[in-house]
Design an enzyme around this catalytic site. Structure first.
Site, short mmCIF file in Angstrom:
data_model
loop_
_atom_site.label_atom_id
_atom_site.label_comp_id
_atom_site.label_asym_id
_atom_site.label_seq_id
_atom_site.Cartn_x
_atom_site.Cartn_y
_atom_site.Cartn_z
CG HIS B 116 44.61 47.87 23.99
ND1 HIS B 116 43.99 48.72 24.87
CD2 HIS B 116 45.56 48.61 23.36
CE1 HIS B 116 44.52 49.92 24.76
NE2 HIS B 116 45.47 49.89 23.87
CE LYS B 118 47.11 49.12 27.64
NZ LYS B 118 47.56 48.65 26.37
CG ASP B 123 54.44 32.75 42.17
OD1 ASP B 123 55.01 32.20 41.20
OD2 ASP B 123 55.08 33.36 43.06
#
Ligand SMILES: [Zn+2]
Ligand SMILES: [Zn+2]
Lengths: 172, 172
Positions: B116, B118, B123
């Site tokens: 779940h 996000k 870099d």
């Protein structure tokens, strides 16, 4: 100078309610639950340390432990405000009705889109934010994160967002 | 010394693909889309500035614009790795199959719980994290937040989480 903490879920062990949440301590000699720190116990600690206010802006609240903390704080005189998703009021196990019945102020969006935030602000100083909905599954099943910071440059923006939504969702 | 930015959604206006994403510029005299900054255009800007790697750990990716940026970066030689939710692979409009077909490495959880998170890490330096799934609805409909920071104390913990999940979800 700003302090921060990152919590990841799922927890391997379930934090003991009595030990971490009820505040009365756990006296079971063979308690099945964790008395060691977990991500949930850390999250609870932050919430329970609220002195004046806790603004909650979370898509869905079904976790009894977290709802109980809100009730406990409310009874202690901490000002609780909740913004949540209208559609999720009707999900199985929603705790919002109980919280509202006890006198906690709740507002919801009124669109078919999601009020999808998952943040809370403690005493207008500490931001709790991440992917984490306040559900049991998020604690013991899902991969989730919660970032806790008192960096004012961040917190102030979330405070403004909360206030904007609070006024926008006022239906009185 | 650390820089940070907070983005809130929904965007009132839809960022112009040509202007913000294609990189070729928009030459429509009556373009219907926004050439002014939006939260989406800012998010795209951060993603497109990836030089070496972009690690993506997002529940669901259905937004074509964001998937196109991943493809563009991949073709430019930026190393893209994606962790996403297995169940959401089959959601309407999932972009994961296309990304995988083009040679981008994808791994998923293998439980009935949700992957779940996000977040994305650019870099190995900049963290992009919040409530925001990479869907069209999250951009123009939902209330969402994205916090972007290069604070190493935060970013390093998410890098470790990414690497842990990447290895854990290796089925080869
Ligand atoms: Zn116990
Ligand atoms: Zn245009």
């Amino acid at each position: 100078k700003s302090s921060l903490q990152v919590l990841f879920f799922p927890d391997k062990d379930v934090a003991c309610r009595d030990y971490f949440i009820s505040g009365d301590g756990c006296f079971k000699s063979n308690c099945q639950f964790s008395h060691s720190k977990t991500s949930l116990s850390e999250l609870c600690k932050h919430m329970m340390s609220s002195q004046r206010s806790l603004d909650v802006c979370v898509f869905v609240i079904t976790c009894r432990d977290l709802a109980d903390i809100l009730l406990k704080l409310h009874r202690r005189g901490v000002k609780i405000r909740i913004i949540t998703d209208k559609g999720m009021l009707h999900t199985d196990g929603s705790q919002i009705w109980t919280l509202q019945k006890e006198g906690i102020a709740v507002r919801t969006n009124n669109s078919s889109f999601f009020m999808h935030h998952k943040f809370a602000i403690k005493d207008q100083q500490v931001l709790i934010n991440g992917s984490f909905n306040w559900t049991r599954q998020a604690i013991t099943g899902n991969q989730e994160n919660v970032l806790i910071t008192d960096d004012l440059a961040v917190t102030s923006q979330f405070m403004a967002e909360f206030q904007k939504l609070w006024e926008h969702f006022d239906t009185s």
